[in-house]
Design a protein around this motif. Structure first.
Motif, short mmCIF file in Angstrom:
data_model
loop_
_atom_site.label_atom_id
_atom_site.label_comp_id
_atom_site.label_asym_id
_atom_site.label_seq_id
_atom_site.Cartn_x
_atom_site.Cartn_y
_atom_site.Cartn_z
N UNK A 62 0.83 -1.21 0.00
CA UNK A 62 0.00 0.00 0.00
C UNK A 62 0.86 1.26 0.00
N UNK A 63 1.99 1.22 0.71
CA UNK A 63 2.91 2.36 0.70
C UNK A 63 3.49 2.59 -0.68
N UNK A 64 3.85 1.49 -1.36
CA UNK A 64 4.37 1.60 -2.72
C UNK A 64 3.31 2.17 -3.65
N UNK A 65 2.06 1.72 -3.49
CA UNK A 65 0.97 2.23 -4.33
C UNK A 65 0.77 3.72 -4.09
N UNK A 66 0.83 4.14 -2.84
CA UNK A 66 0.66 5.56 -2.52
C UNK A 66 1.79 6.39 -3.13
N UNK A 67 3.01 5.86 -3.08
CA UNK A 67 4.15 6.57 -3.68
C UNK A 67 3.94 6.72 -5.19
N UNK A 68 3.50 5.65 -5.85
CA UNK A 68 3.23 5.74 -7.29
C UNK A 68 2.11 6.74 -7.57
N UNK A 69 1.08 6.70 -6.74
CA UNK A 69 -0.04 7.64 -6.93
C UNK A 69 0.44 9.08 -6.79
N UNK A 70 1.33 9.34 -5.84
CA UNK A 70 1.88 10.68 -5.66
C UNK A 70 2.66 11.12 -6.90
N UNK A 71 3.48 10.21 -7.46
CA UNK A 71 4.24 10.53 -8.68
C UNK A 71 3.29 10.81 -9.84
N UNK A 72 2.25 10.00 -9.96
CA UNK A 72 1.28 10.18 -11.03
C UNK A 72 0.55 11.50 -10.87
N UNK A 73 0.16 11.82 -9.64
CA UNK A 73 -0.52 13.09 -9.37
C UNK A 73 0.35 14.28 -9.74
N UNK A 74 1.64 14.19 -9.45
CA UNK A 74 2.56 15.29 -9.78
C UNK A 74 2.67 15.48 -11.29
N UNK A 75 2.73 14.37 -12.02
CA UNK A 75 2.80 14.47 -13.48
C UNK A 75 1.49 15.00 -14.06
N UNK A 76 0.37 14.60 -13.48
CA UNK A 76 -0.92 15.13 -13.94
C UNK A 76 -1.02 16.63 -13.68
N UNK A 77 -0.54 17.06 -12.53
CA UNK A 77 -0.59 18.49 -12.19
C UNK A 77 0.29 19.31 -13.11
N UNK A 78 1.39 18.73 -13.54
CA UNK A 78 2.30 19.45 -14.42
C UNK A 78 1.83 19.47 -15.88
N UNK A 79 0.92 18.58 -16.22
CA UNK A 79 0.44 18.47 -17.61
C UNK A 79 -0.50 19.61 -17.97
#
Length: 79
Positions: A62-79
């Protein structure tokens, strides 16, 4: 506790178009999305008792999933 998978389109319902576009145009984003999907499915199988795992192992996933979700959210915000 409900054992509903946390699919990206459900986590970011207002970003469906951006998710799709980034998956097609950004190889790094596509890789992160694929990793998230695979990890998410593994967690769902454990939570629904299809696949056995210790509580510690589940929490680590779950921690790994949350980390991936954070990375994905950052890329979405930058798009």
């Amino acid at each position: 506790m409900s054992h509903v998978p946390h699919e990206l389109h459900e986590e970011f319902p207002d970003k469906a178009d951006a998710l799709h576009a980034l998956k097609l145009s950004n190889a790094h984003f596509a890789k992160l999305a694929d990793e998230y999907h695979a990890l998410n499915r593994e967690i769902h199988r454990i939570e629904t008792e299809v696949e056995p795992a210790s509580d510690d192992a589940l929490e680590e996933l779950k921690k790994k999933r949350l980390h991936l979700k954070d990375e994905i959210a950052a890329l979405l915000a930058a798009a």
